[in-house]
Scaffold this motif. Sequence first.
Motif, PDB file in Angstrom:
ATOM      1  N   ASN A  55      -8.877 -14.957 -37.612  1.00 39.40           N
ATOM      2  CA  ASN A  55      -8.115 -13.265 -36.369  1.00 39.40           C
ATOM      3  C   ASN A  55      -8.033 -12.240 -36.327  1.00 39.40           C
ATOM      4  OD1 ASN A  55      -5.857 -14.691 -38.126  1.00 39.40           O
ATOM      5  ND2 ASN A  55      -5.850 -13.957 -40.273  1.00 39.40           N
ATOM      6  N   GLY A  56      -9.799 -11.568 -36.369  1.00 42.67           N
ATOM      7  CA  GLY A  56     -10.394 -10.685 -35.965  1.00 42.67           C
ATOM      8  C   GLY A  56     -10.998 -10.912 -34.927  1.00 42.67           C
ATOM      9  N   ALA A  57     -11.095 -12.206 -34.212  1.00 44.20           N
ATOM     10  CA  ALA A  57     -11.729 -12.811 -33.038  1.00 44.20           C
ATOM     11  C   ALA A  57     -10.777 -12.468 -32.115  1.00 44.20           C
ATOM     12  CB  ALA A  57     -12.817 -13.683 -33.579  1.00 44.20           C
ATOM     13  N   ARG A  58      -9.634 -13.271 -32.570  1.00 46.23           N
ATOM     14  CA  ARG A  58      -8.237 -13.319 -31.927  1.00 46.23           C
ATOM     15  C   ARG A  58      -7.664 -11.621 -31.531  1.00 46.23           C
ATOM     16  NH1 ARG A  58      -5.908 -19.309 -34.080  1.00 46.23           N
ATOM     17  NH2 ARG A  58      -7.483 -20.263 -33.035  1.00 46.23           N
ATOM     18  N   LYS A  59      -7.150 -11.680 -32.710  1.00 42.57           N
ATOM     19  CA  LYS A  59      -6.002 -10.966 -32.886  1.00 42.57           C
ATOM     20  C   LYS A  59      -6.341  -9.035 -32.382  1.00 42.57           C
ATOM     21  CE  LYS A  59      -3.403 -12.271 -36.279  1.00 42.57           C
ATOM     22  NZ  LYS A  59      -2.268 -12.534 -37.491  1.00 42.57           N
ATOM     23  N   ILE A  60      -7.822  -9.020 -32.913  1.00 42.56           N
ATOM     24  CA  ILE A  60      -8.679  -7.897 -31.991  1.00 42.56           C
ATOM     25  C   ILE A  60      -9.559  -7.588 -31.586  1.00 42.56           C
ATOM     26  CG2 ILE A  60     -10.664  -5.779 -33.605  1.00 42.56           C
ATOM     27  CD1 ILE A  60      -8.664  -6.656 -36.078  1.00 42.56           C
ATOM     28  N   LEU A  61     -10.570  -9.105 -31.340  1.00 41.26           N
ATOM     29  CA  LEU A  61     -12.104  -8.465 -30.358  1.00 41.26           C
ATOM     30  C   LEU A  61     -10.788  -9.591 -28.643  1.00 41.26           C
ATOM     31  CD1 LEU A  61     -14.829  -9.450 -32.236  1.00 41.26           C
ATOM     32  CD2 LEU A  61     -14.124  -7.337 -31.183  1.00 41.26           C
ATOM     33  N   GLY A  62      -9.855 -10.460 -29.660  1.00 35.39           N
ATOM     34  CA  GLY A  62      -9.448 -10.904 -27.976  1.00 35.39           C
ATOM     35  C   GLY A  62      -9.914 -12.187 -27.794  1.00 35.39           C
ATOM     36  N   GLY A  63     -10.808 -11.966 -28.539  1.00 29.47           N
ATOM     37  CA  GLY A  63     -11.524 -13.824 -28.380  1.00 29.47           C
ATOM     38  C   GLY A  63     -11.219 -15.346 -28.980  1.00 29.47           C
ATOM     39  N   GLU A  64     -12.144 -16.032 -29.176  1.00 31.39           N
ATOM     40  CA  GLU A  64     -11.955 -16.790 -30.056  1.00 31.39           C
ATOM     41  C   GLU A  64     -13.727 -17.761 -30.606  1.00 31.39           C
ATOM     42  OE1 GLU A  64     -10.579 -19.742 -32.121  1.00 31.39           O
ATOM     43  OE2 GLU A  64      -9.018 -19.136 -30.265  1.00 31.39           O
ATOM     44  N   LEU A  65     -13.113 -17.791 -31.698  1.00 31.84           N
ATOM     45  CA  LEU A  65     -14.100 -18.934 -32.792  1.00 31.84           C
ATOM     46  C   LEU A  65     -14.136 -19.945 -33.156  1.00 31.84           C
ATOM     47  CD1 LEU A  65     -16.252 -17.576 -35.036  1.00 31.84           C
ATOM     48  CD2 LEU A  65     -15.027 -16.889 -37.141  1.00 31.84           C
ATOM     49  N   ASP A  66     -15.115 -20.558 -32.588  1.00 33.50           N
ATOM     50  CA  ASP A  66     -15.293 -22.097 -32.785  1.00 33.50           C
ATOM     51  C   ASP A  66     -16.301 -22.059 -33.576  1.00 33.50           C
ATOM     52  OD1 ASP A  66     -16.466 -22.074 -31.413  1.00 33.50           O
ATOM     53  OD2 ASP A  66     -15.224 -22.994 -29.893  1.00 33.50           O
ATOM     54  N   TYR A  67     -16.092 -23.706 -33.920  1.00 34.05           N
ATOM     55  CA  TYR A  67     -17.811 -24.301 -34.530  1.00 34.05           C
ATOM     56  C   TYR A  67     -18.155 -25.775 -33.717  1.00 34.05           C
ATOM     57  CZ  TYR A  67     -16.065 -27.868 -37.579  1.00 34.05           C
ATOM     58  OH  TYR A  67     -14.952 -28.484 -38.275  1.00 34.05           O
ATOM     59  N   VAL A  68     -19.148 -26.454 -34.142  1.00 35.79           N
ATOM     60  CA  VAL A  68     -19.816 -28.151 -33.728  1.00 35.79           C
ATOM     61  C   VAL A  68     -20.621 -27.958 -34.508  1.00 35.79           C
ATOM     62  CG1 VAL A  68     -19.107 -27.957 -30.783  1.00 35.79           C
ATOM     63  CG2 VAL A  68     -21.605 -26.859 -32.066  1.00 35.79           C
ATOM     64  N   SER A  69     -20.047 -29.435 -35.675  1.00 29.54           N
ATOM     65  CA  SER A  69     -20.767 -29.706 -36.408  1.00 29.54           C
ATOM     66  C   SER A  69     -20.899 -30.997 -36.631  1.00 29.54           C
ATOM     67  CB  SER A  69     -20.776 -29.003 -37.805  1.00 29.54           C
ATOM     68  OG  SER A  69     -21.081 -29.410 -38.743  1.00 29.54           O
ATOM     69  N   ARG A  70     -22.107 -31.895 -37.411  1.00 29.48           N
ATOM     70  CA  ARG A  70     -22.731 -33.001 -37.330  1.00 29.48           C
ATOM     71  C   ARG A  70     -22.897 -33.061 -38.506  1.00 29.48           C
ATOM     72  NH1 ARG A  70     -25.047 -36.335 -31.736  1.00 29.48           N
ATOM     73  NH2 ARG A  70     -22.586 -36.164 -30.821  1.00 29.48           N
ATOM     74  N   PRO A  71     -22.912 -33.642 -39.587  1.00 26.76           N
ATOM     75  CA  PRO A  71     -22.873 -34.158 -41.286  1.00 26.76           C
ATOM     76  C   PRO A  71     -24.893 -34.564 -40.327  1.00 26.76           C
ATOM     77  CG  PRO A  71     -20.262 -34.978 -41.093  1.00 26.76           C
ATOM     78  CD  PRO A  71     -21.118 -34.364 -39.496  1.00 26.76           C
ATOM     79  N   GLY A  72     -25.441 -33.549 -41.613  1.00 32.41           N
ATOM     80  CA  GLY A  72     -26.519 -33.562 -42.054  1.00 32.41           C
ATOM     81  C   GLY A  72     -27.650 -33.088 -40.566  1.00 32.41           C
ATOM     82  N   GLU A  73     -27.366 -32.861 -39.635  1.00 32.78           N
ATOM     83  CA  GLU A  73     -27.792 -32.178 -38.220  1.00 32.78           C
ATOM     84  C   GLU A  73     -26.821 -30.662 -38.162  1.00 32.78           C
ATOM     85  OE1 GLU A  73     -26.981 -34.307 -35.060  1.00 32.78           O
ATOM     86  OE2 GLU A  73     -27.568 -36.222 -35.717  1.00 32.78           O
ATOM     87  N   GLY A  74     -26.791 -29.686 -38.886  1.00 30.19           N
ATOM     88  CA  GLY A  74     -26.920 -28.487 -39.209  1.00 30.19           C
ATOM     89  C   GLY A  74     -25.569 -28.080 -38.163  1.00 30.19           C
ATOM     90  N   THR A  75     -24.536 -27.058 -38.048  1.00 30.38           N
ATOM     91  CA  THR A  75     -23.642 -26.739 -37.820  1.00 30.38           C
ATOM     92  C   THR A  75     -24.102 -24.666 -36.677  1.00 30.38           C
ATOM     93  OG1 THR A  75     -22.280 -27.300 -39.666  1.00 30.38           O
ATOM     94  CG2 THR A  75     -21.260 -25.192 -38.481  1.00 30.38           C
ATOM     95  N   THR A  76     -22.502 -25.081 -35.627  1.00 29.14           N
ATOM     96  CA  THR A  76     -22.997 -23.858 -34.864  1.00 29.14           C
ATOM     97  C   THR A  76     -21.996 -23.215 -34.850  1.00 29.14           C
ATOM     98  OG1 THR A  76     -25.037 -24.314 -33.569  1.00 29.14           O
ATOM     99  CG2 THR A  76     -23.945 -22.571 -32.565  1.00 29.14           C
ATOM    100  N   PHE A  77     -21.850 -21.909 -35.246  1.00 30.83           N
ATOM    101  CA  PHE A  77     -20.373 -20.429 -35.061  1.00 30.83           C
ATOM    102  C   PHE A  77     -20.609 -20.484 -33.825  1.00 30.83           C
ATOM    103  CE2 PHE A  77     -20.141 -22.162 -39.977  1.00 30.83           C
ATOM    104  CZ  PHE A  77     -18.416 -22.342 -39.937  1.00 30.83           C
ATOM    105  N   ARG A  78     -19.011 -20.393 -33.364  1.00 26.87           N
ATOM    106  CA  ARG A  78     -19.742 -19.576 -31.786  1.00 26.87           C
ATOM    107  C   ARG A  78     -18.111 -18.734 -31.654  1.00 26.87           C
ATOM    108  NH1 ARG A  78     -19.517 -25.103 -28.030  1.00 26.87           N
ATOM    109  NH2 ARG A  78     -17.896 -24.635 -29.126  1.00 26.87           N
ATOM    110  N   LEU A  79     -18.751 -17.478 -31.462  1.00 25.73           N
ATOM    111  CA  LEU A  79     -18.128 -16.135 -31.891  1.00 25.73           C
ATOM    112  C   LEU A  79     -17.650 -16.030 -29.870  1.00 25.73           C
ATOM    113  CD1 LEU A  79     -15.833 -14.063 -32.253  1.00 25.73           C
ATOM    114  CD2 LEU A  79     -18.200 -12.589 -32.923  1.00 25.73           C
ATOM    115  N   THR A  80     -16.365 -16.142 -29.154  1.00 26.73           N
ATOM    116  CA  THR A  80     -16.843 -15.766 -27.590  1.00 26.73           C
ATOM    117  C   THR A  80     -16.275 -14.894 -26.998  1.00 26.73           C
ATOM    118  OG1 THR A  80     -17.482 -18.525 -27.169  1.00 26.73           O
ATOM    119  CG2 THR A  80     -15.983 -16.318 -25.244  1.00 26.73           C
TER     120      THR A  80
END
Length: 651
Positions: free
Chosen positions: A615-640
Motif C-alpha cells: 500500500n505504501g509503494a502504490r498509494k504514497i510513493l506512486g510506484g509498485e512492489l512485486d517479487y520474483v522467486s523460485r523455490p530453493g533459489e531465493g527471492t528478489t523483492f523489487r520496489l519500483t
Amino acid sequence: MKTLRYRGFFFLNVIIISLASLLIAGSMIFLIRNGTITKSTIQSAEVNIAKLARETESNLGVIENSILLLNRTAEVLDLEQFSEIMDETIWDQELIRAIYVLDNRGMSLAVGTRENRTALHSDYVGIDFSQTPLFKSIEHRKGFVVWSDIFVSVLSGDTSVGLGIMMDEYTLIAELSLQALLDALILINDGEGRLWVIDGRGELIADTDNDNEAGILNVRSVPFMTAAVKGESLDSVVRFDNRPYHVTSAASDKLGWLFLWGTPSGIYNSRIRTTIYEILLIAFSFLALTFVISPFWIRRISSDVMALKAQAESIAENRELADVIKTNIFEFQELSSYMYEMHGEIRVREDELIELNKALEARVEERTLELEIRYEELYNSLEDLQNMQENLVESEKLAALGRLVAGVAHELNTPIGNSVMALSSLKDEFSQLHKLMEKGIKKTEFERFLEFSEKGVDISYRNVQRAAELVTSFKHVANDQTSSIRREFDLQDIVHDVLLTLHPMIKKTRHQVKMEVGDNIILNSYPGVVGQILTNLINNAFYHAFEGIEEGILVIGSREVEPLGKEQEGRWMEIFVRDDGVGINADSGKKIFDPFYTSKAGLGGTGLGLNIALNGARKILGGELDYVSRPGEGTTFRLTVPLVAPDYTKV
C-alpha cells in the motif's frame, strides 16, 4: 436493413424464385443440348470433310481427264492445230489459268492462256521449266498425272497449283488459279464450317474464311495443322483466329493434299446460339406472364394478411375482437383462430398479473425494510472492521518501532558501558594524581598519568560518538516511520540508517548483508515509507527466507529503470532486496500481499508487513512492489518508484 411492404416483398420473392428456376432449367437444357449438338457437329464434320475431299477429287479429276485427252491429241496433231484445241480447253475449264506445252528438256513450245494471244506467241516460247519442282516430279513419274504443291506462276506471278504429265514427245502442265480453286471449294462447302487445304509441303492452299492466308501461311506455325500433317490426333477444341473449332481431317492420296474441316464451337456455333435464343425467349415469356399474373395473386393474399394485421393491432391495443376472419387459405384461417383464442388467454393472464403485481409490491416493501436494517448493520460492521484494520496497522508500526527501540537500547548498552568504565578509571587516576601531587610527583609518574588519561578520553569519545550515531539513526528512522514527511534524501543514507537500526538482529546470525546502492541517488519522496518498506522486506528475509539456512546472503541494491507506464514521466529507480534463501512456493505467492496472511501464524507474525509495504509503494510513493522467486533459489523483492514522488495527499 431496408424494409419492404408485404406486396413488394412477396412480388420480389416471386421474381427471384422465377429467375432462379429459369436459370436452373435453362442451364440444364443448355448443358444437355450443348453435348448433343457438339457430338452431332463432330459427326457431321467427319462426313462433310470426307464428302469435300471426294468432290474436290472429282472436280479436279475432270481437269485431269482433260489434260490426259490433250496429251493424247498432241501425239497426232501438229503444234499449231494442238494450240487451238488447247485454247478451247482453257475456256471450257474455269479453274485452268494456263496450259504449257514443253519439250522433254523442259523448254516451253506453246502456252495457252486466257489472254487474246496465240499459244505460239514468241513471248511464250523458250521458257525454261526444267528446274521447277513440278517438272522434276513429272520426270520421275513419266506417263502419270502428277499434282503439284503451290508455286508462283511464271506468267502472272500469282500463287498457283498445277498438274502435269510427260509422254514420249511432249510434256503438258496445267496451271490452276488458287483463287478459282478457293471459289470452287466454297461452292462445294454447303455446311456451316471452315475448310483448310494443305499441300504436301505443309503450305496452305486454301482457307474458305480467309483467302488472304492461302499460299502465304505455313502450317508449321499453327499447332493443330502441324499435328494433322503428322497424322497425330487433334484436341477436341482448337483455336484459330481467336475462334474455337472442332476439327476433323481427310487426306487425298491422289492429290497429295490434306483437307481440314473446322466446325465452330461454343457460341460461335449457330445451333448453340439458336438454343440460347430459344431459352431466353422462353425465359422472357415466362417472366412476362409472371408480371401480368402476380399482381392479382398478390392482391388476393395481401387482403388476408391485412385482415390478420388488423386483428393483431386489436389484440395489441386491448380492444374487443370481432369473429375469426374468413379466408380460403387454411393457414391464415388457422392463424386467425389461434389469435382469437390467444386474445382471450391474454385477458385472463392480465387479471392474474394484476393480482400478482399487488402481492409483489407488498413483498417488495417488506423486503426493502429488511434490507435497510441489514444495510445499517453491515455499514456499522464495515466501519468497525476499518477501524480495527487501522488500529492493527498502527499496532504493527508501533511494534516495529518497539523492536527498533529494544535493539537500539541493546546497542547503546555497549558503548555507554565502555564509556562509563573508561571514565571510572580516569576518576581513580585523578584521585591517585592528587595524592602524588601532595607528596611530590615525579615526571615519569605524570607522563604515565597523561598517557593513561589520553587513552581513557579517546575510548570514551569513540564510544560516546558511536552512541550518538545510533541515537541519530534511531531518531531519523523513528521520525520517518511515524510521520509521512516528504523531503529530499540520499537513498544510500536511508539504507544505511535502516541497516544500522537492524544491526542488533543481524549480528545475532551468521548471515551477510551487502549494500549495492549507487552513489548520489537523490529522491524527492517519503523516506519514512521507503525505510519502513525496506525494514519489512529485510525482516521477512531473516524470519522466512533463511529458515533452516545458517549462512545466507542478503543484497540490497538499486538500478535505474524505465517508467512503469507510457503515461509516466521522469526518472525511475528500482530498489531490490535479494536473498539466496528457500524461495516462495506458488500457493504462498498468490496470497503473500494479502492482509493478515502469514506462514508464521501463532508465532508472532501479524501478516500485515507486506500488505503495508504494498500500500505504501502504490498509494504514497506512486510506484509498485512485486517479487520474483523460485523455490530453493531465493527471492528478489523489487520496489519500483519515481525519483520524484506524487503528492499522495491530493490523490
